[in-house]
Design a protein around this motif. Structure first.
Motif, short mmCIF file in Angstrom:
data_model
loop_
_atom_site.label_atom_id
_atom_site.label_comp_id
_atom_site.label_asym_id
_atom_site.label_seq_id
_atom_site.Cartn_x
_atom_site.Cartn_y
_atom_site.Cartn_z
N ILE A 49 -18.94 -27.74 4.52
CA ILE A 49 -17.60 -27.62 5.10
C ILE A 49 -17.75 -27.00 6.48
CG2 ILE A 49 -15.36 -26.47 4.91
CD1 ILE A 49 -15.86 -26.47 1.81
N ILE A 50 -17.15 -27.64 7.48
CA ILE A 50 -17.10 -27.10 8.83
C ILE A 50 -15.64 -26.79 9.12
CG2 ILE A 50 -17.48 -27.51 11.29
CD1 ILE A 50 -19.63 -29.55 10.52
N LEU A 61 -11.02 -18.10 7.60
CA LEU A 61 -11.45 -17.03 6.69
C LEU A 61 -10.75 -17.16 5.34
CD1 LEU A 61 -13.06 -14.40 6.28
CD2 LEU A 61 -11.09 -13.17 7.18
N GLU A 62 -9.46 -17.39 5.36
CA GLU A 62 -8.71 -17.57 4.11
C GLU A 62 -9.18 -18.81 3.36
OE1 GLU A 62 -4.51 -15.50 5.47
OE2 GLU A 62 -4.89 -17.60 6.02
N MET A 79 -19.61 -23.71 7.47
CA MET A 79 -19.93 -23.43 8.87
C MET A 79 -18.62 -23.10 9.58
SD MET A 79 -21.56 -25.99 11.76
CE MET A 79 -23.19 -26.03 11.04
N LEU A 80 -18.57 -21.96 10.22
CA LEU A 80 -17.40 -21.56 11.00
C LEU A 80 -17.64 -21.88 12.46
CD1 LEU A 80 -14.63 -20.05 11.15
CD2 LEU A 80 -15.97 -17.99 11.63
N PHE A 96 -19.89 -17.50 5.19
CA PHE A 96 -20.30 -18.48 6.19
C PHE A 96 -21.81 -18.55 6.33
CE2 PHE A 96 -16.09 -16.89 7.50
CZ PHE A 96 -15.38 -18.07 7.37
N ALA A 97 -22.37 -19.74 6.07
CA ALA A 97 -23.81 -19.95 6.20
C ALA A 97 -24.22 -20.01 7.66
CB ALA A 97 -24.21 -21.24 5.49
#
Length: 121
Positions: A49-50, A61-62, A79-80, A96-97
């Motif tokens: 997921i990005i 974040l939520e 991924m943020l 977050f990875a």
């Protein structure tokens, strides 16, 4: 085929990411909000997921907290991608990875994704 869910309310950014990742051989699914992304989770079962941070209705974040609370997605890497809020992602390695600051370099994004999934065949 690796499926990547891209969540960003800026459709141009989501489309750029989607096209670039599809050129790399990934399957992409795009959502314009965290709520829509949550609707797509079970159907598309993404491998990654990005997400953006600042989005209406639900922050990145939520979204990450919600995804990680679901047993089926607890191990799905997230991924943020964010500008001013990137530091919040680095403070939450449990969620977050990878954290990438905007504006981003698409080659760096692709490199980080390949690092998560290992070398391509």
């Amino acid at each position: 085929m690796t499926t990547i869910l891209i969540i960003d309310d800026e459709y141009l950014i989501a489309d750029i990411l989607s096209f670039a990742l599809e050129d790399e051989g990934f399957h992409t699914v795009v959502a314009g909000s965290g709520a829509k992304a949550l609707d797509l989770l079970e159907r598309d079962r993404p491998d990654l997921i990005i997400t953006d941070f600042m989005m209406p209705g639900m922050t990145g974040l939520e979204l990450a907290e919600t995804v990680k609370s679901l047993a089926a997605h607890r191990s799905t890497p997230i991924m943020l991608m964010s500008g001013a809020q990137a530091y919040m992602g680095t403070e939450r390695p449990d969620l977050f990875a990878v954290v990438i600051e905007k504006p981003f370099d698409i080659d760096q994004v692709i490199e980080k994704i390949h690092a998560l999934f290992g070398p391509r065949d």
